[in-house]
Scaffold this active site. Structure first.
Site, short mmCIF file in Angstrom:
data_model
loop_
_atom_site.label_atom_id
_atom_site.label_comp_id
_atom_site.label_asym_id
_atom_site.label_seq_id
_atom_site.Cartn_x
_atom_site.Cartn_y
_atom_site.Cartn_z
N SER A 160 3.54 -0.34 11.80
CA SER A 160 3.31 -0.42 10.37
C SER A 160 4.21 -1.46 9.74
O SER A 160 5.12 -2.00 10.37
CB SER A 160 3.56 0.96 9.73
OG SER A 160 2.80 1.95 10.40
N CYS A 213 -0.04 3.38 10.33
CA CYS A 213 -1.03 3.83 11.31
C CYS A 213 -0.54 5.16 11.85
O CYS A 213 0.60 5.28 12.27
CB CYS A 213 -1.17 2.83 12.46
SG CYS A 213 -1.90 1.26 11.99
N HIS A 228 6.82 -8.48 -2.98
CA HIS A 228 6.89 -9.83 -3.55
C HIS A 228 7.07 -9.69 -5.06
O HIS A 228 6.45 -8.83 -5.68
CB HIS A 228 5.62 -10.63 -3.26
CG HIS A 228 5.26 -10.70 -1.80
ND1 HIS A 228 5.91 -11.54 -0.92
CD2 HIS A 228 4.34 -10.03 -1.08
CE1 HIS A 228 5.40 -11.39 0.29
NE2 HIS A 228 4.44 -10.48 0.22
#
Length: 268
Positions: A118, A146, A123
């Protein structure tokens, strides 16, 4: 598919479902002069620099019991920052049944989860309006997992990590896994709304809108602060230093900016 919370699904192999949470937060500020704008951007760059963002994402990683494989971080010129953490499954633990319940996730003092293959990214985007005196700070956080754990369990902590006027939240489950009989499972937990993963004391502060596509396991929630206090949007001074006409003009500009972000369209 209705999931019995008391019965854990038996799978053929590894849980291949990919669960992705995108958390976008916005902070709005009125910056009348060039000096105010530069001071606000400097403040944001200090508050949300790459090192602090790394700390936030590493805390998320610790909360879900994962191992950090790699960290890439960067402070940009003139402003903004990015951090990406690649993580893998932590120590093998029994995943508690309540980890899939529709309820707010833990804060950092409760480590109860793990994930595999994962990543977590953030950002930031400080920017300003060229004429209206509005400065806006946006942070985009993505958590993809996951396996059995939903990244929605990190949402509570993320909300508490940022001062935010507006939030947009997207959650999607992709792919499929198989039960022991080979039948495809396109989701492994019940979900009615992202709102169920937000604490009541947080929801009480926001107006919320849902846009969900249940058939495709796509969920979207928007949140905007209900109460407006102009002092919270002035940088370096308070409204008692303004005349009534300025207060009215600035309030209209700020509320228009917030409404346009919340509804996703230009009003003027």
């Amino acid at each position: 598919m209705k999931i019995n919370p008391e019965q854990r699904i038996e799978l053929h192999g590894f849980n291949n479902l990919t669960k992705s949470l995108s958390f976008n937060m916005y902070d709005i500020c009125y910056t009348k002069t060039k000096e105010e704008r530069e001071a606000y951007i400097e403040y944001i760059d200090e508050q949300y620099n790459a090192d602090r963002l790394t700390h936030i994402l590493k805390t998320v990683t610790e909360m879900i019991g994962a191992h950090v494989l790699n960290i890439a971080k960067q402070d940009y010129v003139p402003q903004g920052a990015s951090v990406t953490i690649l993580v893998s499954e932590g120590p093998v633990v029994e995943v508690p049944a309540e980890s899939l319940d529709e309820s707010p996730g833990p804060l950092p003092d409760s480590v109860v989860m793990h994930l595999d293959k994962s990543h977590i990214t953030v950002h930031t985007y400080p920017e300003f309006h060229p004429h209206e005196g509005i400065s806006t700070f946006r942070a985009d956080i993505d958590v993809s997992t996951c396996g059995e754990i939903s990244p929605l369990k990190a949402l509570n902590y993320l909300i508490h990590s940022f001062d935010t006027d507006i939030m947009t939240l997207d959650y999607r489950v992709r792919g499929f896994t198989r039960n022991v009989d080979g039948k495809k499972l396109f989701i492994d937990h019940d979900i009615n709304s992202i709102q169920n993963y937000i604490p009541e004391e947080v929801k009480s502060k926001y107006d919320l809108i849902d846009v969900n596509v249940y058939q495709q396991n796509i969920f979207h929630t928007k949140c905007k602060l209900r109460e407006f206090d102009l002092n919270n949007y002035l940088f370096g001074y308070t409204k008692d230093q303004l005349v009534s006409e300025e207060i009215e003009e600035i309030t209209e500009k700020l509320k228009t900016e917030m409404d346009e972000i919340f509804y996703g369209q230009n009003i003027k």
